[in-house]
Design a protein around this motif. Structure first.
Motif, PDB file in Angstrom:
ATOM      1  N   GLY A  23       0.714  -1.251  -0.333  1.00 53.07           N
ATOM      2  CA  GLY A  23       0.056  -0.173  -0.114  1.00 53.07           C
ATOM      3  C   GLY A  23       1.031   1.283  -0.060  1.00 53.07           C
ATOM      4  O   GLY A  23       0.184   2.130  -0.119  1.00 53.07           O
ATOM      5  N   ALA A  24       2.012   1.330  -0.369  1.00 50.08           N
ATOM      6  CA  ALA A  24       2.829   2.885  -0.060  1.00 50.08           C
ATOM      7  C   ALA A  24       2.230   3.312  -1.091  1.00 50.08           C
ATOM      8  O   ALA A  24       2.359   4.976  -0.705  1.00 50.08           O
ATOM      9  N   GLY A  25       2.241   2.808  -2.376  1.00 52.18           N
ATOM     10  CA  GLY A  25       1.815   3.043  -3.501  1.00 52.18           C
ATOM     11  C   GLY A  25       0.696   3.859  -3.360  1.00 52.18           C
ATOM     12  O   GLY A  25       0.493   5.334  -3.573  1.00 52.18           O
ATOM     13  N   ASP A  26      -0.186   3.513  -2.972  1.00 52.18           N
ATOM     14  CA  ASP A  26      -1.487   3.854  -2.445  1.00 52.18           C
ATOM     15  C   ASP A  26      -2.052   5.163  -1.740  1.00 52.18           C
ATOM     16  O   ASP A  26      -2.861   5.869  -2.169  1.00 52.18           O
ATOM     17  N   ALA A  27      -1.541   4.952  -0.732  1.00 54.79           N
ATOM     18  CA  ALA A  27      -0.903   6.081   0.723  1.00 54.79           C
ATOM     19  C   ALA A  27      -0.937   6.825   0.080  1.00 54.79           C
ATOM     20  O   ALA A  27      -0.835   8.233  -0.068  1.00 54.79           O
ATOM     21  N   GLY A  49       2.361  13.055   0.110  1.00 58.43           N
ATOM     22  CA  GLY A  49       2.819  11.456  -0.464  1.00 58.43           C
ATOM     23  C   GLY A  49       3.151  11.105   0.168  1.00 58.43           C
ATOM     24  O   GLY A  49       3.306   9.829   0.779  1.00 58.43           O
ATOM     25  N   ASN A  50       4.384  11.170   0.555  1.00 56.16           N
ATOM     26  CA  ASN A  50       5.561  10.592   0.962  1.00 56.16           C
ATOM     27  C   ASN A  50       5.162  10.592   2.419  1.00 56.16           C
ATOM     28  O   ASN A  50       5.868   9.521   3.263  1.00 56.16           O
ATOM     29  N   GLU A  51       4.343  11.202   3.361  1.00 53.29           N
ATOM     30  CA  GLU A  51       4.298  10.500   4.393  1.00 53.29           C
ATOM     31  C   GLU A  51       3.584  10.570   4.551  1.00 53.29           C
ATOM     32  O   GLU A  51       3.688   9.050   5.796  1.00 53.29           O
ATOM     33  N   ALA A  52       1.942   9.853   4.309  1.00 52.04           N
ATOM     34  CA  ALA A  52       0.837   9.019   4.099  1.00 52.04           C
ATOM     35  C   ALA A  52       2.017   7.721   3.788  1.00 52.04           C
ATOM     36  O   ALA A  52       1.637   6.577   4.698  1.00 52.04           O
ATOM     37  N   ALA A  53       2.619   7.594   2.542  1.00 50.25           N
ATOM     38  CA  ALA A  53       3.086   6.258   2.400  1.00 50.25           C
ATOM     39  C   ALA A  53       4.386   6.186   3.465  1.00 50.25           C
ATOM     40  O   ALA A  53       4.326   4.630   4.290  1.00 50.25           O
ATOM     41  N   GLY A  54       4.660   6.597   4.318  1.00 48.49           N
ATOM     42  CA  GLY A  54       5.786   6.613   5.242  1.00 48.49           C
ATOM     43  C   GLY A  54       5.456   6.029   6.523  1.00 48.49           C
ATOM     44  O   GLY A  54       5.165   5.441   7.409  1.00 48.49           O
ATOM     45  N   HIS A  55       4.426   6.207   6.476  1.00 47.48           N
ATOM     46  CA  HIS A  55       3.545   5.692   7.933  1.00 47.48           C
ATOM     47  C   HIS A  55       2.608   4.665   7.450  1.00 47.48           C
ATOM     48  O   HIS A  55       2.847   3.459   8.845  1.00 47.48           O
ATOM     49  N   VAL A  56       2.241   4.165   6.587  1.00 47.15           N
ATOM     50  CA  VAL A  56       2.420   2.764   5.957  1.00 47.15           C
ATOM     51  C   VAL A  56       2.854   1.540   6.270  1.00 47.15           C
ATOM     52  O   VAL A  56       2.647   0.894   6.604  1.00 47.15           O
ATOM     53  N   ILE A  57       3.830   2.416   5.705  1.00 53.25           N
ATOM     54  CA  ILE A  57       4.996   0.704   5.177  1.00 53.25           C
ATOM     55  C   ILE A  57       5.337   0.542   7.032  1.00 53.25           C
ATOM     56  O   ILE A  57       6.087   0.024   6.637  1.00 53.25           O
ATOM     57  N   THR A  58       5.090   1.094   7.918  1.00 55.46           N
ATOM     58  CA  THR A  58       6.034   1.262   9.123  1.00 55.46           C
ATOM     59  C   THR A  58       4.557  -0.070   9.984  1.00 55.46           C
ATOM     60  O   THR A  58       5.369  -0.321  11.104  1.00 55.46           O
ATOM     61  N   GLY A  82      -2.075  -2.625   4.004  1.00 57.93           N
ATOM     62  CA  GLY A  82      -1.978  -1.490   2.743  1.00 57.93           C
ATOM     63  C   GLY A  82      -3.143  -0.344   3.543  1.00 57.93           C
ATOM     64  O   GLY A  82      -2.846   0.406   3.279  1.00 57.93           O
ATOM     65  N   ARG A  83      -3.650  -0.230   4.974  1.00 58.36           N
ATOM     66  CA  ARG A  83      -4.171   0.854   5.850  1.00 58.36           C
ATOM     67  C   ARG A  83      -3.454   1.843   6.789  1.00 58.36           C
ATOM     68  O   ARG A  83      -2.778   1.135   7.390  1.00 58.36           O
ATOM     69  N   PRO A  84      -3.306   2.845   7.007  1.00 52.24           N
ATOM     70  CA  PRO A  84      -3.122   3.314   7.991  1.00 52.24           C
ATOM     71  C   PRO A  84      -3.571   2.537   9.248  1.00 52.24           C
ATOM     72  O   PRO A  84      -4.924   2.606   8.973  1.00 52.24           O
ATOM     73  N   ASP A  85      -2.993   3.025  10.784  1.00 51.98           N
ATOM     74  CA  ASP A  85      -3.782   2.794  12.200  1.00 51.98           C
ATOM     75  C   ASP A  85      -4.859   3.543  11.988  1.00 51.98           C
ATOM     76  O   ASP A  85      -4.572   4.342  12.057  1.00 51.98           O
TER      77      ASP A  85
END
Length: 328
Positions: free
Chosen positions: A279-283, A305-314, A318-321
């Protein structure tokens, strides 16, 4: 052309899929014969064989554009989604999940073929955080031009299309139909290329659609090189600038490149501990479009976009917590 303000900032159209996630060793992944990081289409027996070898850790609503819709909605963007599910338990759960996220989901479930279930994607995550996907498409590939809800497209500032859905001719017709409706209403069309293997299957068709119908294109580096059949990013970006008004290419830890006509912005990202790249690209696309819908500068959009992706990959999935609070 519509003279009314859009009801939705963003409409996402894509494969409606239930994600099944598991962590596996590199050796276990090798048993299934797929390249790490790839997406492989599978049949029902293969799905059963893989599930016998893994320990399922998480089941959630998924699909690339659906993930983007969720992230965008969580960022305060007025969001709608179109995708095909079956009239089964998984389809009901997917529908309930989207609506619980505050996303309008007016798609009718598949009817007339009870033997086709809601789609599933088995996501196998190796210790390096890489995800390899095995997708049983089920009902989601039954999406046709008739499933493009015209009034929702006309009421959406941006219609965002998922490249994974592009495989079947009827879906390609649906993409063109949605793009025509959007442009007739004076709205914009965005596309994510989704997967280099998908592009290779339909390279000429993708090139034509991008040049004829797309205003904003999202891709990672491998995908944009595949689209323009080159090994050099600079050549791909130059070709991209001739096809679309705005191109955005993600480069993992190197950040993103935004190509707007002759102007190019390179936007760095912050390093994070990678748990799962699902989900990095999706975020990223969701964060970018959330900013774009608020008329933020392009560099700021890419930073979001980078910040959203950075959150998801931690985290896994593929979705944020629940703690995701990135606001535009």
């Amino acid at each position: 052309m519509s003279s009314t303000a859009p009801r939705y900032d963003l409409l996402c159209i894509g494969n409606a899929i239930v994600d099944v996630l598991a962590t596996v060793s590199a050796e276990t992944l090798a048993e299934f014969g797929a390249a790490p990081g790839s997406m492989t289409l599978i049949d029902a027996p293969t799905m059963a064989r893989i599930e016998e070898r893994i320990r399922v850790e998480q089941v959630a609503g998924g699909g690339s554009a659906a993930n983007s819709a969720v992230v965008a909605a969580r960022m305060g963007t007025k969001t709608a989604y179109l995708g095909k599910v079956a009239a089964d338990k998984a389809g009901d759960e997917f529908t309930a999940d989207m609506k619980a996220q505050g996303i309008a989901f007016p798609s009718a479930p598949l009817s007339g073929n009870e033997n086709i279930p809601t789609a599933r994607c088995i996501v196998l995550i190796t210790p390096d955080g890489q995800r390899t996907m095995f997708t049983y498409l089920g009902a989601c590939v039954e999406f046709t031009p008739e499933d493009v809800v015209a009034e929702v497209v006309a009421e959406s500032a941006i219609t965002y299309l998922e490249g994974y859905l592009f495989d079947r001719p009827q879906a390609q017709e649906a993409f063109y139909h949605a793009a025509r409706l959007a442009h007739e209403a004076g709205r914009k069309v965005a596309l994510t290329l989704s997967d280099a293997f998908c592009i290779q299957r339909h390279q000429a068709a993708f090139r034509s659609f991008v040049a004829e119908s797309v205003d904003i294109l999202f891709a990672n580096e491998g995908e944009i090189l595949a689209l323009y059949e080159t090994e050099h990013l600079d050549e791909a970006l130059k070709a991209l600038s001739g096809d679309v008004a705005l191109g955005v290419v993600t480069r993992g830890e190197k950040g993103a490149v935004v190509q707007a006509g002759e102007t190019r912005h390179e936007v760095p990202t912050k390093p994070v501990k990678v748990v799962d790249t699902t989900g990095a690209g999706d975020a990223f696309a969701a964060g970018f479009l959330a900013g774009y819908s608020r008329k933020r500068p392009l560099v700021e959009c890419a930073t979001l976009g980078n910040e959203a992706a950075g959150h998801v990959i931690t985290r896994l999935g593929g979705r944020p917590d629940a703690g995701f609070s990135l606001k535009v």
